[in-house]
Design an enzyme around this catalytic site. Sequence first.
Site, mmCIF file in Angstrom:
data_model
loop_
_atom_site.group_PDB
_atom_site.id
_atom_site.type_symbol
_atom_site.label_atom_id
_atom_site.label_comp_id
_atom_site.label_asym_id
_atom_site.label_seq_id
_atom_site.Cartn_x
_atom_site.Cartn_y
_atom_site.Cartn_z
ATOM 1 N N ASP A 62 53.079 43.084 30.488
ATOM 2 C CA ASP A 62 54.525 42.991 30.703
ATOM 3 C C ASP A 62 55.261 43.598 29.512
ATOM 4 O O ASP A 62 55.165 43.093 28.394
ATOM 5 C CB ASP A 62 54.954 41.534 30.896
ATOM 6 C CG ASP A 62 54.561 40.988 32.256
ATOM 7 O OD1 ASP A 62 54.105 41.788 33.098
ATOM 8 O OD2 ASP A 62 54.703 39.775 32.484
ATOM 9 N N THR A 98 41.512 43.697 41.963
ATOM 10 C CA THR A 98 41.428 44.399 40.693
ATOM 11 C C THR A 98 39.982 44.470 40.186
ATOM 12 O O THR A 98 39.045 44.209 40.931
ATOM 13 C CB THR A 98 42.307 43.707 39.637
ATOM 14 O OG1 THR A 98 41.848 42.359 39.469
ATOM 15 C CG2 THR A 98 43.758 43.682 40.061
ATOM 16 N N LEU A 155 42.182 47.063 32.911
ATOM 17 C CA LEU A 155 42.611 47.441 31.573
ATOM 18 C C LEU A 155 43.086 48.887 31.537
ATOM 19 O O LEU A 155 42.730 49.692 32.388
ATOM 20 C CB LEU A 155 41.457 47.273 30.584
ATOM 21 C CG LEU A 155 40.869 45.869 30.479
ATOM 22 C CD1 LEU A 155 39.618 45.887 29.611
ATOM 23 C CD2 LEU A 155 41.892 44.898 29.920
ATOM 24 N N GLU A 214 50.568 38.099 42.422
ATOM 25 C CA GLU A 214 49.242 37.778 42.944
ATOM 26 C C GLU A 214 49.220 36.422 43.644
ATOM 27 O O GLU A 214 49.961 35.512 43.273
ATOM 28 C CB GLU A 214 48.225 37.778 41.796
ATOM 29 C CG GLU A 214 48.099 39.133 41.123
ATOM 30 C CD GLU A 214 47.357 39.086 39.806
ATOM 31 O OE1 GLU A 214 46.788 40.121 39.413
ATOM 32 O OE2 GLU A 214 47.351 38.022 39.149
ATOM 33 N N GLU A 271 42.689 48.122 42.389
ATOM 34 C CA GLU A 271 43.392 48.527 41.185
ATOM 35 C C GLU A 271 42.423 48.412 40.022
ATOM 36 O O GLU A 271 41.404 47.740 40.111
ATOM 37 C CB GLU A 271 44.602 47.619 40.900
ATOM 38 C CG GLU A 271 45.696 47.688 41.935
ATOM 39 C CD GLU A 271 46.874 46.777 41.581
ATOM 40 O OE1 GLU A 271 46.857 46.186 40.467
ATOM 41 O OE2 GLU A 271 47.778 46.654 42.403
#
Length: 556
Positions: free
Chosen positions: A181, A424, A465, A265, A462
Site C-alpha cells: 500500500d 496469488t 512479491l 480478498e 497474480e
Amino acid sequence: MALMTLRSTTSFLSPVDPNSKLLHKPGADDAPPSCASVPAPSHAATPSRRLRLVRAAATMAPAPASMDHREAAELLHAGGAGPDHGRARGGVPVYVMLPLDTVGPGGQLSRQRAVAASLMALRGAGVEGVMVDVWWGVVEREGPGRYDWEAYAELVRMVERAGLRLQAVMSFHQCGGNVGDTCNIPLPPWVLEEMSNNPDIVYTDRSGRRNPEYISLGCDTLPVLKGRTPIQVYADYMRSFRDRFQDYLGNVIAEIQVGMGPCGELRYPSYPEANGTWRFPGIGEFQCYDKYMRASLEAAAVAAGHKEWGVGGPHDAGEYKQMPEDTGFFRHDGTWSTEYGQFFLEWYSGMLLEHGDRVLAAAEAVFGGTGATLSAKVAGIHWHYGTRSHAAELTAGYYNTRHRDGYAPIARMLAKRGAVLNFTCMEMRDEQQPGHASCSPEQLVRQVKAAAAAAGVELAGENALERYDEAAFSQVVSTARGAGLAAFTYLRMNKALFDGDNWREFVSFVRAMADGGARPALPRCDTGHSDLYVGFLDAAKERKAPEAEGAAAAVV
C-alpha cells in the site's frame, strides 16, 4: 508475510502521428517517451493474434498527418476487436495492475499523460489490458448514493483508445496499512462516521483492537449504514457502476473483480501490518469479537448443544506474531483438532463463505447479461502450510489443514456464481522461502488448482512479491501452463518495471505467456540499461538517458 506486488509494461509500437504530443520531446509537464522491441517470433510456436497485430502495426507506414493519435490507436484497437479480442490462442492473456492512486482520494485522475503513454507501451508489448481499483472511498465520498465516476470514465476512455481491456475491481476496502500500500484511501467519510458511532461494525480481535479496513461481515444483513445494509450498499454501488459504464461492459471492461474483504480478498483481516501489529511469518489472530460476530457464534453454539462454546473465540490461539507451536490451539496436536476446535473453525470459515456468496449474488444480479466476467480474489497464505494446523490460513478464514481441504468449498461457491477464482503466489518457489516459516507456495497453488478443476471454476492468477528476474517469470510461465490459467495479472505498474533489464524480461515474459511457455530473450541492444520508464518518474523530467531519446527518435 509474503504479500506481493509485480509490475508490467510493453513497447510503444502503435502507429501514431509524428506530430503527436506522445512523440514530442518531453517538456516540464510531459512524461518521457518509451520504446522497447517485441522479441522475434519463436519458430516453435505460432504467434498469437495480438502479437501478429502488434508486428503488423510496427511495419505500417506512419499515420498521415491528418490522423491524430486517438484515431491511430483506435485503428489498431479495431483490428483486434471481437469476443476473444487479444486472447492468445493456447496461451494466457496478461493484464497489468495500475498504481493504487491512479484515481486519487479527491476523485482526480493522476498523471494522465504518463498513464496514456504507459498504456500505449503496454499495448505494443502484447499485454491484454490493465486492472484498476475502483475505490468506494473515492466514488461515494460525498454521501450515501452520491457517486462520482468522472475520473474512472476518463480512464476507461483512455484504455479504449489504447486498444486495451480493463479489469475493474469493486474495492470496498481501504487502501493503507498492508503490504504494497503506497497511498491512503479510507472508506467514505460517512461510513467512518458510522464506525465512530458504532465501532462494532468493523472487525475486532480478542484484545478489542478495531480494524477499519472493511465492514465486518457479521452485520452484512443489518441496516447499519444510514439505513442500508452493507450488502445493499455494495449492490447499489455496483448498479450505479453498471449504469454509468453499460456501453463498455463486456468489451472494454472485460472483468469485474468483486472485493469481499481487506485488500479486496475473500478473507478476514487476520494479519494487519499497520502499526507493526503483525509481522511475517506470524500466525495472525481470529477476527470474531465485534458484537455481531459474537452473537452469531453464541447462536451457533446453542444450536450445537454447547452453549459454553459461544462465550468467545479460542482462548489459547496466541497473538499475531507468534508461531504455531507457541500456542495451545495451533500446535501439532492442539485444540484445533478437538471437537470444539472443529466446531469453531467450521463456524468461522462458514461465515466467510456465506459473506462471499451474498456479495457475489448481488454482483451476479447486477452484472448478469452484461458480458463482463465476474471474479473474486483468494489470498495466497503460504506460510505454515507445511504444518498440520495451517495456522495462518485458519485465522484468515480458510479451514484448510493437513486433513481438510479448505479451498474446495470456496471454489464451489464461486462456481455457483459463475465467478473466476483469482489466486496469488504464482511466481513463488518453495526453495526460496525461509525454512522456519514452513512455507510451501507451490503445493498451495497445486491444491487450489485441483479445487478449481473439481468445482469446474476457471482459475486466474497474480504474482506476490515485486520480482523482475528471469527465474520468477519462468516460474509464473510454468505455473500458468500447468494450471491452465484463464488470465494473469501482473502487480504493479511503476518506475522499476520500465527500467531497461526489467522491461526486457517483462516483454519476453508476456510473449512466453502468449506462446504457451517458450521464453525467447529480448535482444540486449533493445533496451540496454536505458531509462525507458514512460511515466511516474519525476526525475526524468529534468534528466533523460540518451539511449531512450535515441529509441524514441527511431520510432518516429
